[in-house]
Design a protein around this motif. Structure first.
Motif, PDB file in Angstrom:
ATOM      1  N   PRO A 315       0.832  -1.210   0.000  1.00  0.00           N
ATOM      2  CA  PRO A 315       0.000   0.000   0.000  1.00  0.00           C
ATOM      3  C   PRO A 315       0.866   1.259   0.000  1.00  0.00           C
ATOM      4  CG  PRO A 315       0.106  -0.927   2.202  1.00  0.00           C
ATOM      5  CD  PRO A 315       0.819  -1.900   1.297  1.00  0.00           C
ATOM      6  N   GLU A 316       0.250   2.382  -0.295  1.00  0.00           N
ATOM      7  CA  GLU A 316       0.971   3.647  -0.257  1.00  0.00           C
ATOM      8  C   GLU A 316       1.343   3.974   1.188  1.00  0.00           C
ATOM      9  OE1 GLU A 316      -0.875   6.880  -2.268  1.00  0.00           O
ATOM     10  OE2 GLU A 316      -1.868   5.573  -3.709  1.00  0.00           O
ATOM     11  N   PRO A 317       2.587   4.378   1.422  1.00  0.00           N
ATOM     12  CA  PRO A 317       3.022   4.670   2.803  1.00  0.00           C
ATOM     13  C   PRO A 317       2.556   6.047   3.268  1.00  0.00           C
ATOM     14  CG  PRO A 317       4.849   4.961   1.296  1.00  0.00           C
ATOM     15  CD  PRO A 317       3.695   4.463   0.458  1.00  0.00           C
ATOM     16  N   LEU A 318       1.267   6.179   3.503  1.00  0.00           N
ATOM     17  CA  LEU A 318       0.680   7.448   3.936  1.00  0.00           C
ATOM     18  C   LEU A 318      -0.111   7.225   5.221  1.00  0.00           C
ATOM     19  CD1 LEU A 318      -0.686   8.763   0.518  1.00  0.00           C
ATOM     20  CD2 LEU A 318       1.389   9.509   1.705  1.00  0.00           C
ATOM     21  N   PRO A 319      -0.169   8.219   6.101  1.00  0.00           N
ATOM     22  CA  PRO A 319      -0.991   8.069   7.308  1.00  0.00           C
ATOM     23  C   PRO A 319      -2.433   7.756   6.936  1.00  0.00           C
ATOM     24  CG  PRO A 319       0.422   9.998   7.490  1.00  0.00           C
ATOM     25  CD  PRO A 319       0.550   9.506   6.075  1.00  0.00           C
ATOM     26  N   PRO A 320      -3.078   6.868   7.650  1.00  0.00           N
ATOM     27  CA  PRO A 320      -4.436   6.444   7.264  1.00  0.00           C
ATOM     28  C   PRO A 320      -5.461   7.568   7.456  1.00  0.00           C
ATOM     29  CG  PRO A 320      -3.845   5.523   9.387  1.00  0.00           C
ATOM     30  CD  PRO A 320      -2.613   6.175   8.864  1.00  0.00           C
ATOM     31  N   ARG A 321      -6.438   7.573   6.559  1.00  0.00           N
ATOM     32  CA  ARG A 321      -7.530   8.534   6.642  1.00  0.00           C
ATOM     33  C   ARG A 321      -8.872   7.861   6.940  1.00  0.00           C
ATOM     34  NH1 ARG A 321      -6.160  13.646   7.105  1.00  0.00           N
ATOM     35  NH2 ARG A 321      -8.091  14.272   6.067  1.00  0.00           N
ATOM     36  N   PRO A 450      -2.760  -2.008   4.837  1.00  0.00           N
ATOM     37  CA  PRO A 450      -2.041  -2.706   5.913  1.00  0.00           C
ATOM     38  C   PRO A 450      -3.021  -3.254   6.931  1.00  0.00           C
ATOM     39  CG  PRO A 450      -1.897  -0.339   6.233  1.00  0.00           C
ATOM     40  CD  PRO A 450      -2.580  -0.544   4.909  1.00  0.00           C
ATOM     41  N   LEU A 451      -2.666  -4.372   7.547  1.00  0.00           N
ATOM     42  CA  LEU A 451      -3.464  -4.984   8.605  1.00  0.00           C
ATOM     43  C   LEU A 451      -2.648  -4.947   9.884  1.00  0.00           C
ATOM     44  CD1 LEU A 451      -5.807  -6.610   9.792  1.00  0.00           C
ATOM     45  CD2 LEU A 451      -4.758  -8.684   8.857  1.00  0.00           C
ATOM     46  N   HIS A 452      -3.178  -4.295  10.899  1.00  0.00           N
ATOM     47  CA  HIS A 452      -2.512  -4.193  12.198  1.00  0.00           C
ATOM     48  C   HIS A 452      -3.254  -5.117  13.161  1.00  0.00           C
ATOM     49  CE1 HIS A 452      -0.430  -0.739  10.494  1.00  0.00           C
ATOM     50  NE2 HIS A 452      -1.609  -0.257  10.142  1.00  0.00           N
ATOM     51  N   TRP A 569       5.085   0.181   9.904  1.00  0.00           N
ATOM     52  CA  TRP A 569       4.240  -0.926   9.465  1.00  0.00           C
ATOM     53  C   TRP A 569       5.055  -2.182   9.153  1.00  0.00           C
ATOM     54  CZ3 TRP A 569       0.972   2.110   5.280  1.00  0.00           C
ATOM     55  CH2 TRP A 569       0.183   3.066   5.931  1.00  0.00           C
ATOM     56  N   GLY A 570       4.422  -3.310   9.339  1.00  0.00           N
ATOM     57  CA  GLY A 570       4.984  -4.573   8.855  1.00  0.00           C
ATOM     58  C   GLY A 570       5.944  -5.255   9.790  1.00  0.00           C
ATOM     59  N   PHE A 571       6.050  -4.825  11.054  1.00  0.00           N
ATOM     60  CA  PHE A 571       6.984  -5.442  11.990  1.00  0.00           C
ATOM     61  C   PHE A 571       6.221  -6.009  13.191  1.00  0.00           C
ATOM     62  CE2 PHE A 571       9.364  -2.105   9.792  1.00  0.00           C
ATOM     63  CZ  PHE A 571      10.444  -2.826   9.312  1.00  0.00           C
ATOM     64  N   ASP A 572       6.956  -6.731  14.035  1.00  0.00           N
ATOM     65  CA  ASP A 572       6.395  -7.308  15.254  1.00  0.00           C
ATOM     66  C   ASP A 572       6.820  -6.456  16.449  1.00  0.00           C
ATOM     67  OD1 ASP A 572       5.506  -9.308  13.591  1.00  0.00           O
ATOM     68  OD2 ASP A 572       7.135 -10.691  14.104  1.00  0.00           O
ATOM     69  N   TYR A 573       5.881  -6.183  17.348  1.00  0.00           N
ATOM     70  CA  TYR A 573       6.155  -5.341  18.509  1.00  0.00           C
ATOM     71  C   TYR A 573       5.632  -6.010  19.776  1.00  0.00           C
ATOM     72  CZ  TYR A 573       6.822  -1.704  14.964  1.00  0.00           C
ATOM     73  OH  TYR A 573       7.269  -0.983  13.869  1.00  0.00           O
ATOM     74  N   HIS A 574       6.377  -5.843  20.848  1.00  0.00           N
ATOM     75  CA  HIS A 574       5.940  -6.302  22.160  1.00  0.00           C
ATOM     76  C   HIS A 574       5.494  -5.098  22.973  1.00  0.00           C
ATOM     77  CE1 HIS A 574       8.077 -10.486  22.409  1.00  0.00           C
ATOM     78  NE2 HIS A 574       7.073 -10.440  21.564  1.00  0.00           N
ATOM     79  N   LEU A 575       4.228  -5.070  23.358  1.00  0.00           N
ATOM     80  CA  LEU A 575       3.670  -3.972  24.148  1.00  0.00           C
ATOM     81  C   LEU A 575       3.525  -4.425  25.599  1.00  0.00           C
ATOM     82  CD1 LEU A 575       0.922  -2.783  21.629  1.00  0.00           C
ATOM     83  CD2 LEU A 575       3.353  -2.217  21.688  1.00  0.00           C
ATOM     84  N   THR A 576       4.636  -4.837  26.176  1.00  0.00           N
ATOM     85  CA  THR A 576       4.621  -5.446  27.504  1.00  0.00           C
ATOM     86  C   THR A 576       5.172  -4.537  28.588  1.00  0.00           C
ATOM     87  OG1 THR A 576       6.733  -6.492  26.917  1.00  0.00           O
ATOM     88  CG2 THR A 576       4.744  -7.811  26.650  1.00  0.00           C
ATOM     89  N   GLY A 577       5.634  -3.332  28.223  1.00  0.00           N
ATOM     90  CA  GLY A 577       6.163  -2.427  29.228  1.00  0.00           C
ATOM     91  C   GLY A 577       7.426  -2.971  29.873  1.00  0.00           C
ATOM     92  N   VAL A 578       7.624  -2.615  31.135  1.00  0.00           N
ATOM     93  CA  VAL A 578       8.784  -3.094  31.896  1.00  0.00           C
ATOM     94  C   VAL A 578       8.326  -4.254  32.770  1.00  0.00           C
ATOM     95  CG1 VAL A 578      10.557  -2.483  33.572  1.00  0.00           C
ATOM     96  CG2 VAL A 578       9.790  -0.785  31.895  1.00  0.00           C
ATOM     97  N   PRO A 579       8.835  -5.461  32.537  1.00  0.00           N
ATOM     98  CA  PRO A 579       8.377  -6.615  33.325  1.00  0.00           C
ATOM     99  C   PRO A 579       8.664  -6.433  34.815  1.00  0.00           C
ATOM    100  CG  PRO A 579       9.592  -7.324  31.376  1.00  0.00           C
ATOM    101  CD  PRO A 579       9.805  -5.850  31.496  1.00  0.00           C
ATOM    102  N   ASN A 580       7.758  -6.921  35.636  1.00  0.00           N
ATOM    103  CA  ASN A 580       7.920  -6.887  37.090  1.00  0.00           C
ATOM    104  C   ASN A 580       8.401  -8.236  37.584  1.00  0.00           C
ATOM    105  OD1 ASN A 580       6.915  -4.275  38.404  1.00  0.00           O
ATOM    106  ND2 ASN A 580       5.285  -4.706  36.945  1.00  0.00           N
ATOM    107  N   THR A 581       9.397  -8.223  38.454  1.00  0.00           N
ATOM    108  CA  THR A 581       9.827  -9.443  39.112  1.00  0.00           C
ATOM    109  C   THR A 581       8.989  -9.645  40.370  1.00  0.00           C
ATOM    110  OG1 THR A 581      11.482  -8.311  40.464  1.00  0.00           O
ATOM    111  CG2 THR A 581      12.170  -9.073  38.271  1.00  0.00           C
ATOM    112  N   LEU A 582       9.169 -10.790  41.005  1.00  0.00           N
ATOM    113  CA  LEU A 582       8.443 -11.069  42.242  1.00  0.00           C
ATOM    114  C   LEU A 582       8.786 -10.034  43.303  1.00  0.00           C
ATOM    115  CD1 LEU A 582       6.643 -12.908  43.969  1.00  0.00           C
ATOM    116  CD2 LEU A 582       8.660 -14.287  44.467  1.00  0.00           C
TER     117      LEU A 582
END
Length: 899
Positions: A315-321, A450-452, A569-582
């Protein structure tokens, strides 16, 4: 193949039986039902039939379309007669469906429709299983119910358990052919004729699509597992020459066989039996450590569907409308909707379940308001609500609207998913896998888009996995036990295949999604929220390695940034923040006033279940079912023993776009959420009557004089100041007070403190008396004398712009009077200089159940916090005096000439 038009009399008898069941006229147990329909010479009960042998070939063969090939018996083998048990399966399935209908919104359920897809809940599933045991004597394992909740599957499983072999049928394994006129979006399976209805045919693999088929127009083909292939060769029925209407729901082809000769109609219900409560699955049974073979077969067949997507250009690399958003009524989806409106100029189309646009709009508005989000004219102006369903062909949209969206949209955001840790893969695949593939089909239809995709770190939920990086390999499919994990794994793997066809796919993987840091809005159905609620309520935590969780406001903001930034676009991301230990969780909860005890996982689980059963919490009922389910326990084990999720790519994106960096979800961030959880009955905040964990004494001496004549009288106080939790300081800046007040002018005997509070820098230290006195502390005590009389005392410590700072921090101006009346005594009491450090610093005591390290941390935290507040309070009057001396204000106060 059996003639479709069978004997009319036989069909009439079957219809009468089915109608009797529909009207509730079935009170038969399974054994009684079988006795009615089986030949007299066949036994009604026998031992369990051993599972058939299964060829676990690690390299399954695939057909031309990429789907695993079904086991194909010899087409020349002699046909066997239909088994006499065939009518039993359908009659029992109809009985189960009639019982299940009472728990559904629409009041009806087809035997081949999943109970959960029809609107049933986990609670209803437990109640249904109890009713089936009570009324029909069916002994069902709840894990089996959640794995595949179609009445026909429950009936087959029950007959197999009781030793009556049901005739083989397609069940969830289906066949389908693709015709040139097949409609786009037809992802729902078409069920084949049961094998018993066509004993002389042969099972055939689906044919490759014809050259004239339109791109994206296909029906899913599901391979028949080899282990379930009948001895008699069967074949799927040929499609008729007329194509099915667009969006047609799947149907079961072929009539049900007629009842056995001589079978009588279903009798009236038996007398009511004593109520029986079905126990939840006991994890004492060995939990499953690998996936069910039939689920693996279904997963492989579903993955092959992605290979049928057409090849597309980028697709065209433009911000979605114009954006299509699914799952806008969910916890994350609703926050993403508002963030899309805040941080882009896009118009958002929201796919929402509802009978029509008005009902869907009302549902969206209700959900947004429930999470504390706005629903106003500006939001409505930029949002179009589309009534539809992620589980339906073409999302439940008309053909015209489907093609309109295909050519007008420039981005698709898939958040919708069925989140249930008890249901099996086959119960979740329509929402989590087939729905995702339908979005992929829409993305490849018309203009490329693109599919997010909102995925989950559940794709790594294998016990013992070494790492969870954004580019690390997923868990092995055969080692994922929970249906939710399997469905998220299958959806993302299918989209990886779609990437090979040119589709731009961004995979966004949150961990636990915690409450909003400012509003406290939370998802009560989230496993992380449920565990944190239990931690705070029971003051115990299981030993775990890491808790990968982040607040919803941060997860939503970063996800929307990926949607709006074409370079991301097109990559894998982890939206897990900063992990907490016990240690992090224990420390943060202690700072919030909830000192917890660490237990072994098995000990914690048993203790939590015992508490939940002794004092049921309706809002935590789902956690009880999770802790009871052997399958869900494997998910919990993988979650609690897994490594910390890493997110180098996400961190780089956040830094490049200037977004707030990921922060640890600590006590301060959790504060609003804990308050909301407590308000909803999920957690328990510290209370005044809790055992204090830190305390010290304060002794004061001085005098008071009567208001009327000014007569002086001695007055002293022996108080104990205590903290039930640091939550008091963080939220209220309040300290609890107990002790005695000795004042002979009131009573010869000491007065007891019934209720007492001390506020530190009340009202943010707003100055009083023309700005000359700044409040440091305010005391408010309710006293009782030995005769039962009630009195009140209010005292203040003030900061003034004078050199006697040491005395100011020790001097308390007090007023006393009978309850409900004005003050009769006023004066000052002072903490002796030689006792201040001894009592209030060196004399601090901490609860004995804390470790030595926790005791030191509690003392230092209190002293640091109190010292900072006193410093701020003392600085105020000197800063004001300096401003007066330097004449930094343009206009003097009205009272300045008095100074």
């Amino acid at each position: 193949m059996r003639d479709m038009n069978e004997d009319a009399g036989a069909n009439a008898g079957q219809r009468a039986t089915a109608e009797a069941i529909e009207r509730g006229g079935s009170g038969l147990s399974v054994t009684e039902l079988l006795a009615r329909v089986l030949p007299a010479g066949e036994p009604t009960v026998s031992g369990p039939e051993p599972a058939p042998a299964r060829d676990l070939d690690p390299e399954p063969h695939h057909d031309a379309a990429g789907a695993p090939e079904a086991a194909v018996p010899d087409v020349h083998a002699p046909a066997t007669a239909p088994e006499a048990a065939v009518p039993d399966v359908h009659a029992l399935a109809a009985t189960i469906a009639a019982a299940a209908a009472h728990y559904l919104p629409e009041g009806r359920l087809d035997p081949d429709t999943d109970f959960f897809d029809a609107g049933g809940s986990s609670v209803h599933a437990v109640e249904l299983a109890a009713e089936l045991e009570r009324e029909l004597g069916m002994e069902l394992d709840l894990d089996d119910v959640f794995a595949d909740a179609r009445p026909i599957s429950l009936a087959r499983r029950q007959l197999k358990t009781t030793g009556h072999k049901p005739a083989p049928a397609a069940g969830p394994a289906t066949t389908a052919s693709r015709t040139p006129s097949a409609s786009p979006g037809a992802f729902l399976p078409t069920t084949a004729v049961p094998a018993a209805a066509a004993p002389a045919a042969a099972i055939t693999a689906p044919q490759a699509p014809s050259a004239s088929a339109s791109p994206g127009a296909f029906l899913p083909t599901t391979a028949v597992p080899a282990a379930t292939a009948p001895a008699a060769a069967t074949t799927a029925p040929q499609t008729s020459s007329a194509p099915p209407p667009p969006g047609a729901l799947p149907t079961t082809a072929g009539p049900h066989p007629a009842p056995a000769p001589g079978a009588s109609p279903i009798p009236s219900p038996r007398p009511p039996q004593p109520s029986v409560t079905l126990p939840l699955p006991d994890s004492g049974n060995a939990p499953r450590t690998t996936a069910r073979p039939e689920d693996l077969d279904q997963i492989l067949a579903d993955l092959a569907l992605a290979d049928r997507l057409p090849f597309v250009h980028s697709p065209e690399p433009l911000p979605p409308r114009r954006i299509l958003l699914t799952g806008a009524t969910g916890f994350l989806g609703s926050h993403m909707l508002l963030d899309l409106l805040r941080h882009s100029d896009a118009h958002v189309h929201c796919l929402v379940r509802g009978a029509d646009e008005e009902a869907a709009t009302a549902r969206l508005a209700e959900q947004l308001r429930g999470y504390g989000l706005p629903w106003n004219a500006e939001v409505r102006r930029r949002v179009t609500v589309l009534p539809g369903d992620i589980r339906s062909p073409r999302l439940g949209l008309s053909e015209e609207l489907w093609h309109t969206l295909a050519h007008e949209l420039d981005s698709i955001v898939g958040v919708a998913a069925a989140v249930d840790f008890l249901r099996g893969y086959r119960s979740l695949r329509a929402s989590n896998v087939l729905g995702t593939l339908t979005l992929a089909e829409l993305a490849t239809t018309g203009r490329p888009k693109p599919l997010h995709h909102i995925s989950s770190i559940a794709v790594f939920n294998e016990v013992g996995i070494a790492s969870m990086g954004e580019n690390d390999p997923f868990a092995h499919a055969d080692r994922l036990v929970a249906g939710y994990d399997q469905s998220k794994w299958a959806a993302e793997v299918a989209l990886r295949r779609a990437r090979d066809h040119g589709l731009i796919v961004s995979a966004l993987r949150p961990g636990g999604i915690s409450g909003h840091t400012r509003t406290g809005a939370h998802n009560p159905r989230d496993l992380s929220s449920g565990l944190i609620s239990a931690f705070g309520r029971f003051r115990t935590v299981p030993a775990f390695r890491h808790l990968n969780a982040a607040p919803v406001d941060w997860v939503s903001r970063v996800a929307v940034a990926v949607v709006c930034e074409p370079d991301a676009w097109g990559f894998d991301y982890h939206l897990t923040g900063v992990p907490n230990t016990l240690d992090d969780v224990v420390r943060h909860m202690a700072f919030g006033g909830m000192h917890v005890r660490v237990q072994d996982w098995d000990e914690w689980r048993a203790d939590a279940l015992a508490r939940l059963e002794a004092d049921p919490v309706p809002e935590l009922a789902f956690l009880t079912r999770v802790l009871r389910s052997p399958t869900a326990l494997k998910l919990c084990e993988a979650t609690l023993t897994g490594p910390a999720a890493t997110a180098e790519r996400t961190d780089a994106l956040v830094d490049a776009l200037g977004l707030p960096a990921a922060a640890r979800y600590d006590a301060r961030a959790q504060l609003k959420t804990f308050e909301k959880l407590a308000g909803d009955g999920l957690a328990r905040l510290p209370r005044k009557d809790d055992q204090p964990y830190l305390w010290f004494s304060e002794k004061t001496e001085g005098s008071v004089r009567t208001v009327d004549d000014g007569t002086d009288a001695p007055c002293s106080m022996a108080l104990t100041l205590s903290l039930a939790s640091m939550y008091q300081l963080v939220r209220e800046r309040r300290v609890d007070v107990t002790g005695e007040v000795t004042c002979p002018a009131i009573h010869a005997e000491p007065l007891t403190v019934v209720h007492g509070d001390v506020w530190v820098r009340p009202e943010e230290g707003i100055p009083q008396r023309h700005g000359l006195e700044h409040q440091l502390l305010r005391y408010r005590l309710r006293l009782r004398d030995t005769d039962g009389g009630l009195w009140w005392l209010e005292g203040h410590k003030y900061a003034r712009a004078r050199r006697d700072l040491w005395r100011q921090t020790r001097t308390l101006t007090v007023e006393l009077g009978p309850e409900g009346e004005p003050a009769t005594l006023t004066g000052e009491v002072v903490v002796p200089a030689d006792s201040y450090v001894r009592d209030q610093i060196d004399g601090i005591r901490v609860a004995p159940h804390l470790t030595s390290q926790e005791k030191r941390a509690a003392k230092l935290t209190w002293l640091a916090w109190f010292g900072l507040e006193m410093g701020r309070g003392l600085l105020g009057p000197f800063a004001r005096a300096a401003a007066d001396l330097l004449d930094l204000r343009r206009t003097p106060n009205l009272t300045e000439h008095h100074r």
